[in-house]
Design an enzyme around this catalytic site. Structure first.
Site, mmCIF file in Angstrom:
data_model
loop_
_atom_site.group_PDB
_atom_site.id
_atom_site.type_symbol
_atom_site.label_atom_id
_atom_site.label_comp_id
_atom_site.label_asym_id
_atom_site.label_seq_id
_atom_site.Cartn_x
_atom_site.Cartn_y
_atom_site.Cartn_z
ATOM 1 C CG MET A 28 -1.885 -1.206 1.173
ATOM 2 S SD MET A 28 -3.431 -0.942 2.062
ATOM 3 C CE MET A 28 -2.841 -0.729 3.710
ATOM 4 N N GLY A 29 2.119 1.083 -0.468
ATOM 5 C CA GLY A 29 3.031 2.232 -0.543
ATOM 6 C C GLY A 29 3.606 2.598 0.802
ATOM 7 N N GLY A 34 10.994 -3.152 5.463
ATOM 8 C CA GLY A 34 10.268 -4.423 5.370
ATOM 9 C C GLY A 34 9.917 -4.732 3.922
ATOM 10 C CG HIS A 35 7.103 -2.309 1.797
ATOM 11 N ND1 HIS A 35 6.874 -1.147 2.492
ATOM 12 C CD2 HIS A 35 5.926 -2.989 1.794
ATOM 13 C CE1 HIS A 35 5.613 -1.117 2.889
ATOM 14 N NE2 HIS A 35 5.018 -2.212 2.484
ATOM 15 C CD GLN A 59 -6.034 -3.508 3.075
ATOM 16 O OE1 GLN A 59 -5.940 -3.974 1.930
ATOM 17 N NE2 GLN A 59 -5.070 -3.663 3.968
ATOM 18 C CE LYS A 147 3.408 -4.622 11.854
ATOM 19 N NZ LYS A 147 2.521 -3.983 10.948
ATOM 20 C CB VAL A 174 12.534 -5.434 8.748
ATOM 21 C CG1 VAL A 174 13.731 -4.512 8.923
ATOM 22 C CG2 VAL A 174 12.745 -6.371 7.558
ATOM 23 C CB SER A 184 3.214 2.271 6.126
ATOM 24 O OG SER A 184 3.757 1.367 5.194
ATOM 25 N NE ARG A 185 -1.812 0.438 10.095
ATOM 26 C CZ ARG A 185 -2.986 0.835 9.643
ATOM 27 N NH1 ARG A 185 -3.491 1.949 10.048
ATOM 28 N NH2 ARG A 185 -3.666 0.089 8.796
#
Ligand code: PAF
Length: 282
Positions: A28-29, A34-35, A59, A147, A174, A184-185
């Site tokens: 989701m960008g 991690g990505h 979602q 995660k 990670v 991201s959050r």
């Protein structure tokens, strides 16, 4: 790197050389380490690597959560260029959810506990978008982080049940130096909240230590996690769980593979984390 919004272009690229294998990393960008670890694993295991960036509205059960979800497309493009991926797909929301859209994927039992209980409809949204990405792209392998353990379990179940002809590959979480799982959050954490955000990993580690010391009762392990979190004043517990890895149902005494997981609010940000414990490894 080819960048496109078009489904037709995605299909054309995917099948241009049918013998080449493709790995897909759905995101989701707001890309992070991690990505990047998922992308690098995909590059190791496939001839070509694609990433999708789509903040999937269905979602999010909470409109505020969707509104505040971090977006950083320019930075993402920089990262992906540097990582030398082959194809970036940024679907347009109205190409995915057309006016007449009315077909959803529901993975029944395992979507109901944990995140599914706290965020009703979340996994229906995840399973539906992942099914659409798989149907359009038809990757050989798709990559997801550990995660989001329940998400991974739900996607594996969907792939088995729906007979998708692809492999789901999971990659380890990670972590930052203080144990905070990258997400991201995390960008939305205030300075003071960030200082306390290592608490999830601390709590999981407290339970893990107890298991190493011979504790097997879930109620005691939950108590260790709860006590550990009490040291952090900004933290509000949503749930603490000791569940069977397959059914994701709470258990009384831990068995071979057990998922320790928790969700907390730190200030305004909701964070989750987990640890998979295999008694065979102890
Ligand atoms: O984990 C995520 O980023 C999302 O849930 C996913 C799998 C890309 C579906 O929108």
């Amino acid at each position: 790197m080819i960048v496109t919004r078009q489904i037709t272009e995605i299909r054309a690229q995917r099948w241009r050389e049918p013998r080449l294998t493709w790995g897909l990393v759905p995101t989701m960008g707001a890309l992070h380490q991690g990505h990047i670890s998922l992308i690098r694993q995909a590059q190791d295991e496939n001839d070509r690597t694609a990433v999708s960036i789509f903040v999937n509205p269905i979602q999010f059960n909470n409109p505020h959560d969707l509104k505040t979800y971090p977006v950083s497309l320019e930075k993402d493009l920089e990262i992906l260029t540097k990582e030398k991926i082959d194809l970036l797909w940024i679907p347009a929301a109205n190409d995915i959810y057309t006016g007449q859209f009315q077909t959803f994927v529901t993975v029944e039992q395992i979507s109901k506990s944990l995140e599914g209980k706290s965020r009703p409809g979340h996994f229906k949204g995840v399973a539906t978008i992942v099914a659409i990405l798989f149907n359009v792209f038809q990757p050989d392998r798709a990559y997801f982080g550990e995660k989001d353990a329940q998400q991974l379990r739900v996607i594996r179940q969907m792939v088995d049940d729906m007979k998708y002809n692809l492999k789901i590959i999971s990659c380890p979480t990670v972590r930052e130096q203080d144990g905070l799982a990258v997400s991201s959050r995390n960008r939305n954490l205030s300075k003071s909240a960030r200082k306390q955000a290592g608490c999830l990993f601390q709590a999981l580690s407290a339970a893990h230590r107890a298991i190493l010391d011979g504790e097997r009762r879930a109620v005691r392990l939950k108590r260790f996690m709860k006590d550990s979190l009490h040291a952090y004043p900004l933290v509000k517990i949503d749930y603490i769980s000791v569940a069977d890895e397959q059914s994701l149902q709470e258990i009384g005494v831990i068995k071979n593979r057990t998922l320790l997981s928790l969700a907390v609010m730190i200030g305004k940000v909701r964070l989750i984390d987990n640890l998979m414990v295999d008694l065979k490894d102890i």
